[in-house]
Design a protein around this motif. Structure first.
Motif, PDB file in Angstrom:
ATOM      1  N   ALA A 102       0.856  -1.193   0.000  1.00  0.00           N
ATOM      2  CA  ALA A 102       0.000   0.000   0.000  1.00  0.00           C
ATOM      3  C   ALA A 102       0.889   1.240   0.000  1.00  0.00           C
ATOM      4  O   ALA A 102       1.436   1.640   1.033  1.00  0.00           O
ATOM      5  N   LYS A 104       0.437   4.269   0.052  1.00  0.00           N
ATOM      6  CA  LYS A 104       0.133   5.408   0.938  1.00  0.00           C
ATOM      7  C   LYS A 104       0.955   5.355   2.207  1.00  0.00           C
ATOM      8  O   LYS A 104       1.173   6.377   2.852  1.00  0.00           O
ATOM      9  N   ASP A 123      -0.316  -0.991  -4.496  1.00  0.00           N
ATOM     10  CA  ASP A 123      -1.615  -0.314  -4.416  1.00  0.00           C
ATOM     11  C   ASP A 123      -1.347   1.183  -4.441  1.00  0.00           C
ATOM     12  O   ASP A 123      -0.612   1.696  -3.600  1.00  0.00           O
ATOM     13  N   ARG A 193     -14.937  -2.663  -4.496  1.00  0.00           N
ATOM     14  CA  ARG A 193     -14.637  -2.499  -3.066  1.00  0.00           C
ATOM     15  C   ARG A 193     -15.940  -2.580  -2.273  1.00  0.00           C
ATOM     16  O   ARG A 193     -16.898  -1.844  -2.541  1.00  0.00           O
ATOM     17  N   HIS A 245     -11.169  -3.628   2.803  1.00  0.00           N
ATOM     18  CA  HIS A 245     -10.094  -3.281   3.749  1.00  0.00           C
ATOM     19  C   HIS A 245     -10.794  -2.789   4.997  1.00  0.00           C
ATOM     20  O   HIS A 245     -11.582  -1.847   4.932  1.00  0.00           O
ATOM     21  N   SER A 248      -6.677  -0.589  10.048  1.00  0.00           N
ATOM     22  CA  SER A 248      -5.226  -0.579  10.106  1.00  0.00           C
ATOM     23  C   SER A 248      -4.764  -0.845  11.527  1.00  0.00           C
ATOM     24  O   SER A 248      -5.520  -0.640  12.478  1.00  0.00           O
ATOM     25  N   GLY A 285      -5.245  -4.491   3.594  1.00  0.00           N
ATOM     26  CA  GLY A 285      -4.053  -4.530   4.455  1.00  0.00           C
ATOM     27  C   GLY A 285      -4.463  -4.535   5.907  1.00  0.00           C
ATOM     28  O   GLY A 285      -5.516  -5.052   6.253  1.00  0.00           O
ATOM     29  N   GLY A 286      -3.634  -3.953   6.745  1.00  0.00           N
ATOM     30  CA  GLY A 286      -4.062  -3.730   8.123  1.00  0.00           C
ATOM     31  C   GLY A 286      -3.258  -4.396   9.210  1.00  0.00           C
ATOM     32  O   GLY A 286      -3.467  -4.088  10.388  1.00  0.00           O
ATOM     33  N   GLU A 327      -2.881  -6.312   0.914  1.00  0.00           N
ATOM     34  CA  GLU A 327      -2.306  -4.982   0.649  1.00  0.00           C
ATOM     35  C   GLU A 327      -1.635  -4.407   1.882  1.00  0.00           C
ATOM     36  O   GLU A 327      -2.075  -3.385   2.433  1.00  0.00           O
ATOM     37  N   PRO A 328      -0.589  -5.027   2.361  1.00  0.00           N
ATOM     38  CA  PRO A 328       0.058  -4.500   3.560  1.00  0.00           C
ATOM     39  C   PRO A 328       0.842  -3.232   3.273  1.00  0.00           C
ATOM     40  O   PRO A 328       1.530  -3.129   2.258  1.00  0.00           O
ATOM     41  N   GLY A 329       0.722  -2.264   4.139  1.00  0.00           N
ATOM     42  CA  GLY A 329       1.531  -1.055   4.023  1.00  0.00           C
ATOM     43  C   GLY A 329       2.435  -0.962   5.237  1.00  0.00           C
ATOM     44  O   GLY A 329       3.637  -1.196   5.189  1.00  0.00           O
ATOM     45  N   ARG A 330       1.813  -0.670   6.380  1.00  0.00           N
ATOM     46  CA  ARG A 330       2.539  -0.476   7.631  1.00  0.00           C
ATOM     47  C   ARG A 330       3.444  -1.666   7.965  1.00  0.00           C
ATOM     48  O   ARG A 330       4.584  -1.480   8.379  1.00  0.00           O
ATOM     49  N   ARG A 367       1.031  11.744  13.551  1.00  0.00           N
ATOM     50  CA  ARG A 367       0.293  10.613  14.129  1.00  0.00           C
ATOM     51  C   ARG A 367       0.001  10.756  15.635  1.00  0.00           C
ATOM     52  O   ARG A 367      -1.113  10.451  16.065  1.00  0.00           O
ATOM     53  N   TYR A 371      -3.823  10.629  16.140  1.00  0.00           N
ATOM     54  CA  TYR A 371      -4.353   9.335  16.623  1.00  0.00           C
ATOM     55  C   TYR A 371      -3.883   8.990  18.025  1.00  0.00           C
ATOM     56  O   TYR A 371      -4.009   7.846  18.435  1.00  0.00           O
ATOM     57  N   TYR A 427       3.284   6.124   7.257  1.00  0.00           N
ATOM     58  CA  TYR A 427       2.321   7.210   7.490  1.00  0.00           C
ATOM     59  C   TYR A 427       2.915   8.390   8.255  1.00  0.00           C
ATOM     60  O   TYR A 427       2.207   9.080   8.980  1.00  0.00           O
ATOM     61  N   MET A 431       2.498  11.829   5.293  1.00  0.00           N
ATOM     62  CA  MET A 431       1.488  12.725   5.855  1.00  0.00           C
ATOM     63  C   MET A 431       2.117  14.026   6.336  1.00  0.00           C
ATOM     64  O   MET A 431       1.483  14.803   7.049  1.00  0.00           O
TER      65      MET A 431
HETATM   66  N1  LLP Z   1      -5.520  -1.060   1.459  1.00  0.00           N
HETATM   67  C1  LLP Z   1      -6.378  -0.036   1.601  1.00  0.00           C
HETATM   68  C2  LLP Z   1      -7.526   0.046   0.714  1.00  0.00           C
HETATM   69  C3  LLP Z   1      -6.164   0.927   2.600  1.00  0.00           C
HETATM   70  O1  LLP Z   1      -7.027   1.923   2.726  1.00  0.00           O
HETATM   71  C4  LLP Z   1      -5.027   0.832   3.434  1.00  0.00           C
HETATM   72  C5  LLP Z   1      -4.767   1.841   4.460  1.00  0.00           C
HETATM   73  C6  LLP Z   1      -4.150  -0.240   3.234  1.00  0.00           C
HETATM   74  C7  LLP Z   1      -4.432  -1.177   2.247  1.00  0.00           C
HETATM   75  C8  LLP Z   1      -2.898  -0.429   4.042  1.00  0.00           C
HETATM   76  O2  LLP Z   1      -3.141  -0.598   5.387  1.00  0.00           O
HETATM   77  P1  LLP Z   1      -1.935  -0.957   6.384  1.00  0.00           P
HETATM   78  O3  LLP Z   1      -1.447  -2.348   6.063  1.00  0.00           O
HETATM   79  O4  LLP Z   1      -0.869   0.035   6.177  1.00  0.00           O
HETATM   80  O5  LLP Z   1      -2.536  -0.871   7.722  1.00  0.00           O
HETATM   81  N2  LLP Z   1      -2.695   7.112   8.603  1.00  0.00           N
HETATM   82  C9  LLP Z   1      -3.109   6.018   9.454  1.00  0.00           C
HETATM   83  C10 LLP Z   1      -3.354   4.749   8.670  1.00  0.00           C
HETATM   84  C11 LLP Z   1      -4.339   4.936   7.539  1.00  0.00           C
HETATM   85  C12 LLP Z   1      -4.538   3.685   6.749  1.00  0.00           C
HETATM   86  C13 LLP Z   1      -5.285   3.984   5.491  1.00  0.00           C
HETATM   87  N3  LLP Z   1      -5.493   2.855   4.647  1.00  0.00           N
HETATM   88  C14 LLP Z   1      -2.039   5.819  10.525  1.00  0.00           C
HETATM   89  O6  LLP Z   1      -1.072   6.556  10.527  1.00  0.00           O
HETATM   90  O7  LLP Z   1      -2.159   4.968  11.379  1.00  0.00           O
END
Ligand code: LLP
Length: 479
Positions: A102, A104, A123, A193, A245, A248, A285-286, A327-330, A367, A371, A427, A431
């Motif tokens: 991910a 982002k 992503d 989605r 999704h 997170s 992800g998440g 879709e892992p990001g973090r 953050r 949060y 993030y 951000m």
């Molecule tokens: N896929 C979709 C559609 C998403 O919206 C997201 C995150 C991910 C994958 C990736 O999620 P992850 O694996 O990174 O948890 N700014 C916040 C987190 C926002 C997450 C937005 N979407 C923070 O700093 O905690």
């Protein structure tokens, strides 16, 4: 490439003192990587005999002296190891698994290049992320385009680039993508989605009442099924599957398994109502990471739980196994990053916790303010010094809410000490802002004892580059 050095910054003060609260790696030059599991250091970090923090084999105080602070240090080896952990976890799944990072969470050209090299998918949620990835020659066919309000020009760019998948979020977009794909004389592979109404983060996660989200087609009211019907009738759309999704920093697999069940039920409903057959299932992800003491999910735990749920769920519903995607990001980039700041002023009032100010803050890490996020903080130039007092670490921005860490135990700090915030890869930089007209930090990529700039520190010229003085205020008319 410019060093990204901040000429205003004083060199870091480094002292090596006694006592060892963290693992110490002996012998110069120490390039040993200490895995984070169970220890107090994150993966890829170590401490040398003089009490300096090492990241990817590089001396963090030395990097701070060379490049200035705030400084974001990303460990390429940790990033690659996380990519591989996810990919390997899918190895035994016959229809195949896709790991789409991910973007982002943090995307730069260099990060995109590493991901491409590791065979990941990506992503993207904007034309900006798409362009960043294209600049790294990331194959568009391995990109998935997300977003709840994709612009027509963004959709056109995605189609022209040959994007692999578009995840359609709403009825408006369904029409836009169909029209654009027909205009391009093509059928675009798409997923829908779904807003499944599952709440992660709570023990109530299988409660289906939470529909109140701006993302995706509502499941409970039948909008998701209706969207599938419209896909079936849209000549420009090649429906391949479903996506959801649910949140997170998830620390348990149960909500993801409940999600798989709901989406497979929807696939059955779609099979009954249309000619469409589920080929791909993307569970978003998440997965959470360790910021302080959290017990986190390992990539292999997440993926194997999902695989089991989908295998069982498909067997029970007589559905062929779909290709799976996550879709892992973090959990890929988070622990690969460290943020380093220099301590400046302090405010001490009897009876109150001291405020220790550093040269960054909410401009590079929103953050904690947004949060109430918490971090593990260390003194990068005095890693072996014991904690002596409880302090607030605050930023340099003009807001009372500009905290980086509340009530955290640290050695008694002096101006010039370096504070390292672990798990700073996700993030934060993406951000970041220029609030108070402060330039954004420098990003380094370290590996095997060497460091390269991957994003230069913003300059004051960068800050002013887009400002225009109207002629009536004395500016020159545009050429
Ligand atoms: N896929 C979709 C559609 C998403 O919206 C997201 C995150 C991910 C994958 C990736 O999620 P992850 O694996 O990174 O948890 N700014 C916040 C987190 C926002 C997450 C937005 N979407 C923070 O700093 O905690």
């Amino acid at each position: 490439m410019d060093s990204g050095r901040d000429p205003e910054r004083a060199p870091a003060e480094c002292t090596g003192e006694a006592a060892a609260p963290v693992p110490v790696v002996a012998g110069p030059p120490p390039v040993v990587l200490v895995r984070g599991a169970g220890g107090s250091l994150p993966p890829g970090c170590a401490v040398d005999t003089s009490g300096h923090l090492l990241a990817g084999g590089c001396d963090v105080p030395a990097l701070a002296a060379q490049y200035g602070t705030p400084l974001y240090i990303f460990n390429e080896d940790v990033l690659r190891a996380n990519c591989r952990a996810y990919r390997h976890a899918f190895a035994a799944y016959e229809p195949g698994g896709v790991v789409a990072y991910a973007g982002k969470a943090c995307l730069t050209v260099a990060i995109a290049a590493v991901l491409a090299d590791e065979g990941l998918y990506l992503d993207v949620v904007s034309a900006g992320e798409l362009q960043t990835a294209l600049a790294a020659a990331f194959p568009a066919t391995r990109m998935v385009f997300h977003g709840n309000n994709k612009g027509e020009r963004e959709i056109a760019l995605a189609l022209q680039s040959g994007i692999g998948r578009i995840v359609i979020d709403n009825f408006h977009e369904l029409e836009l993508v169909d029209r654009a794909a027909r205009a391009h004389g093509m059928r675009q592979p798409v997923l829908l989605r779904v807003a499944p109404g599952i709440e992660a983060h709570t023990h109530d996660y299988i409660r289906t009442g939470s529909q109140d989200s701006k993302f995706g087609f509502d499941l409970q009211t039948g909008q998701a099924l209706e969207a599938a019907r419209r896909c079936a009738a849209a000549p420009g759309l090649d429906w391949v599957g479903l996506h959801a999704h649910i949140g997170s920093q998830i620390l348990e697999t149960a909500p993801l398994l409940a999600l798989a069940e709901l989406l497979l039920d929807l696939a059955v409903a779609i099979r009954g109502a249309t000619d469409l057959r589920l080929q791909e299932l993307n569970l978003g992800g998440g997965a959470g990471i360790r910021y302080r003491e959290e017990q986190t999910l390992r990539p292999e735990d997440v993926v194997s739980a999902i695989i089991t749920a989908v295998r069982d769920g498909c067997r029970a519903r007589d559905l062929p196994l779909p290709r799976l995607a996550v879709e892992p990001g973090r959990s890929i980039i988070g622990q690969a990053g460290i943020a380093v700041y220099t301590v400046g002023s302090q405010k001490r009032v009897p009876g109150l916790l001291p405020w220790i100010a550093v040269d960054g803050g909410m401009g590079d890490n929103i953050r904690p303010a947004l949060y109430q996020a918490e971090y593990t903080v260390a003194v990068a130039n005095r890693m072996r010094d014991p904690a002596e007092e409880t302090v607030h670490v605050v930023g340099r921005y003009c807001e009372s809410g500009d905290f980086l860490a509340r009530a955290t135990r640290l050695p008694r700090l002096r101006p010039g000490d370096l504070l390292a915030f672990f798990s700073a890869g996700a993030y934060q930089y993406p951000m970041s802002s220029n609030y108070n007209r402060v330039p954004r930090p420098c990003l380094l990529l370290v590996s095997g004892g060497s460091a390269d700039v991957m994003v230069e520190r913003e300059t004051y010229a960068d800050l002013l580059a887009r400002d225009r003085l109207p002629p009536r205020l004395g500016g020159r008319p545009p050429a």
